[in-house]
Design a protein around this motif. Structure first.
Motif, PDB file in Angstrom:
ATOM      1  N   ASN A  97      37.047  39.014  39.748  1.00  0.00           N
ATOM      2  CA  ASN A  97      36.741  39.334  38.748  1.00  0.00           C
ATOM      3  C   ASN A  97      35.776  39.177  38.153  1.00  0.00           C
ATOM      4  O   ASN A  97      34.989  40.493  37.498  1.00  0.00           O
ATOM      5  N   THR A  98      34.556  38.217  37.750  1.00  0.00           N
ATOM      6  CA  THR A  98      32.799  37.824  37.984  1.00  0.00           C
ATOM      7  C   THR A  98      32.360  39.008  38.740  1.00  0.00           C
ATOM      8  O   THR A  98      31.705  39.919  37.651  1.00  0.00           O
ATOM      9  N   ALA A  99      32.641  39.148  40.038  1.00  0.00           N
ATOM     10  CA  ALA A  99      31.734  40.434  40.291  1.00  0.00           C
ATOM     11  C   ALA A  99      32.262  41.752  39.469  1.00  0.00           C
ATOM     12  O   ALA A  99      30.976  42.960  39.030  1.00  0.00           O
ATOM     13  N   PHE A 100      33.431  42.301  39.577  1.00  0.00           N
ATOM     14  CA  PHE A 100      34.263  43.314  39.299  1.00  0.00           C
ATOM     15  C   PHE A 100      33.483  43.648  37.731  1.00  0.00           C
ATOM     16  O   PHE A 100      33.024  44.364  37.958  1.00  0.00           O
ATOM     17  N   ASN A 101      33.486  42.501  36.785  1.00  0.00           N
ATOM     18  CA  ASN A 101      33.044  43.185  35.782  1.00  0.00           C
ATOM     19  C   ASN A 101      31.974  43.712  36.007  1.00  0.00           C
ATOM     20  O   ASN A 101      31.010  43.682  34.527  1.00  0.00           O
ATOM     21  N   ARG A 102      30.866  43.086  36.589  1.00  0.00           N
ATOM     22  CA  ARG A 102      29.584  43.444  36.297  1.00  0.00           C
ATOM     23  C   ARG A 102      29.530  44.690  37.124  1.00  0.00           C
ATOM     24  O   ARG A 102      28.110  44.997  37.883  1.00  0.00           O
ATOM     25  N   GLY A 103      30.215  45.289  37.990  1.00  0.00           N
ATOM     26  CA  GLY A 103      29.883  47.085  38.756  1.00  0.00           C
ATOM     27  C   GLY A 103      30.890  46.745  39.722  1.00  0.00           C
ATOM     28  O   GLY A 103      30.698  47.994  40.625  1.00  0.00           O
ATOM     29  N   LEU A 104      30.869  45.331  40.631  1.00  0.00           N
ATOM     30  CA  LEU A 104      30.988  45.785  42.110  1.00  0.00           C
ATOM     31  C   LEU A 104      31.944  45.870  42.445  1.00  0.00           C
ATOM     32  O   LEU A 104      33.147  45.573  42.160  1.00  0.00           O
ATOM     33  N   THR A 105      32.087  46.641  43.545  1.00  0.00           N
ATOM     34  CA  THR A 105      33.855  47.663  44.135  1.00  0.00           C
ATOM     35  C   THR A 105      34.219  46.939  44.568  1.00  0.00           C
ATOM     36  O   THR A 105      33.760  46.298  45.757  1.00  0.00           O
ATOM     37  N   ILE A 106      35.391  45.289  44.179  1.00  0.00           N
ATOM     38  CA  ILE A 106      35.973  44.396  44.893  1.00  0.00           C
ATOM     39  C   ILE A 106      37.174  43.976  45.140  1.00  0.00           C
ATOM     40  O   ILE A 106      37.203  44.241  44.195  1.00  0.00           O
ATOM     41  N   ASN A 107      37.385  43.771  45.997  1.00  0.00           N
ATOM     42  CA  ASN A 107      39.155  43.702  46.039  1.00  0.00           C
ATOM     43  C   ASN A 107      39.776  42.675  46.989  1.00  0.00           C
ATOM     44  O   ASN A 107      38.688  42.327  48.244  1.00  0.00           O
ATOM     45  N   ILE A 108      40.026  41.303  46.514  1.00  0.00           N
ATOM     46  CA  ILE A 108      40.639  40.524  47.038  1.00  0.00           C
ATOM     47  C   ILE A 108      41.832  40.599  47.558  1.00  0.00           C
ATOM     48  O   ILE A 108      43.421  41.373  47.188  1.00  0.00           O
ATOM     49  N   PHE A 109      42.113  40.248  49.227  1.00  0.00           N
ATOM     50  CA  PHE A 109      42.954  39.949  50.019  1.00  0.00           C
ATOM     51  C   PHE A 109      43.458  38.520  50.394  1.00  0.00           C
ATOM     52  O   PHE A 109      42.245  38.161  50.791  1.00  0.00           O
ATOM     53  N   TYR A 110      44.771  39.198  51.516  1.00  0.00           N
ATOM     54  CA  TYR A 110      45.542  37.766  52.047  1.00  0.00           C
ATOM     55  C   TYR A 110      45.766  38.086  53.180  1.00  0.00           C
ATOM     56  O   TYR A 110      46.173  37.567  54.128  1.00  0.00           O
TER      57      TYR A 110
END
Length: 123
Positions: A97-110
Motif C-alpha cells: 500500500n505504501t509503495a503503491f500510494n507513491r506510484g509504484l505498480t506492485i502487487n503482492i501474491f502468495y
C-alpha cells in the motif's frame, strides 16, 4: 543468514528467488539496489520476486522507509509481482500500500502462478 538471491532473465522480465532474512533496513536496501542495477543494465520492465523463503524482520517504521526507498528508486520498472509467505501478510500489505500510494505498480501474491500470470498480463 542475510538476504541472498538468484535471478533469471526471461525476455523483458526478471525472476528473483530470495532467501535468508533482513538484518537491517540497510541490508534490504542493498538487496533492492542490486536488483534495480540488474534491471537497469538489462532494460528489464517486469520483476517477479519470489520471497517465500525470506524472513521479514523489519519493524513498521523501517517497512515504511523501505517502501519510500523502492518507490523513489525504480526508474524503469513497469510492474513488480512480489510473492511472499502468507505469515507476513500484514507487513507485506502495508509495504504494498505504501509503495503503491507513491506510484509504484506492485502487487503482492502468495501463489507464484498467480503472480506470473498478473505480471504477464494474463489476469
Amino acid at each position: 543468514m542475510a538476504i541472498s538471491f538468484t535471478y533469471e532473465i526471461m525476455n523483458d522480465s526478471i525472476h528473483i528467488t530470495s532467501e535468508g532474512f533482513d538484518e537491517s533496513l540497510d541490508d534490504v536496501k542493498n538487496y533492492l539496489k542490486n536488483i534495480i542495477d540488474i534491471c537497469e543494465r538489462n532494460k528489464i520492465l517486469k520483476v517477479l520476486c519470489d520471497e517465500r523463503k525470506l524472513e521479514y524482520r523489519l519493524n513498521t517504521l523501517d517497512t515504511y522507509k523501505l517502501a519510500e526507498y523502492i518507490s523513489g528508486n525504480v526508474p524503469l520498472t513497469e510492474k513488480i509481482a512480489l510473492v511472499a509467505d502468507r505469515k507476513y501478510s500484514g507487513d507485506i500489505q502495508f509495504y504494498e500500500n505504501t509503495a503503491f500510494n507513491r506510484g509504484l505498480t506492485i502487487n503482492i501474491f502468495y501463489d507464484i502462478k498467480e503472480a506470473s500470470d498478473w505480471l504477464e498480463g494474463n489476469k
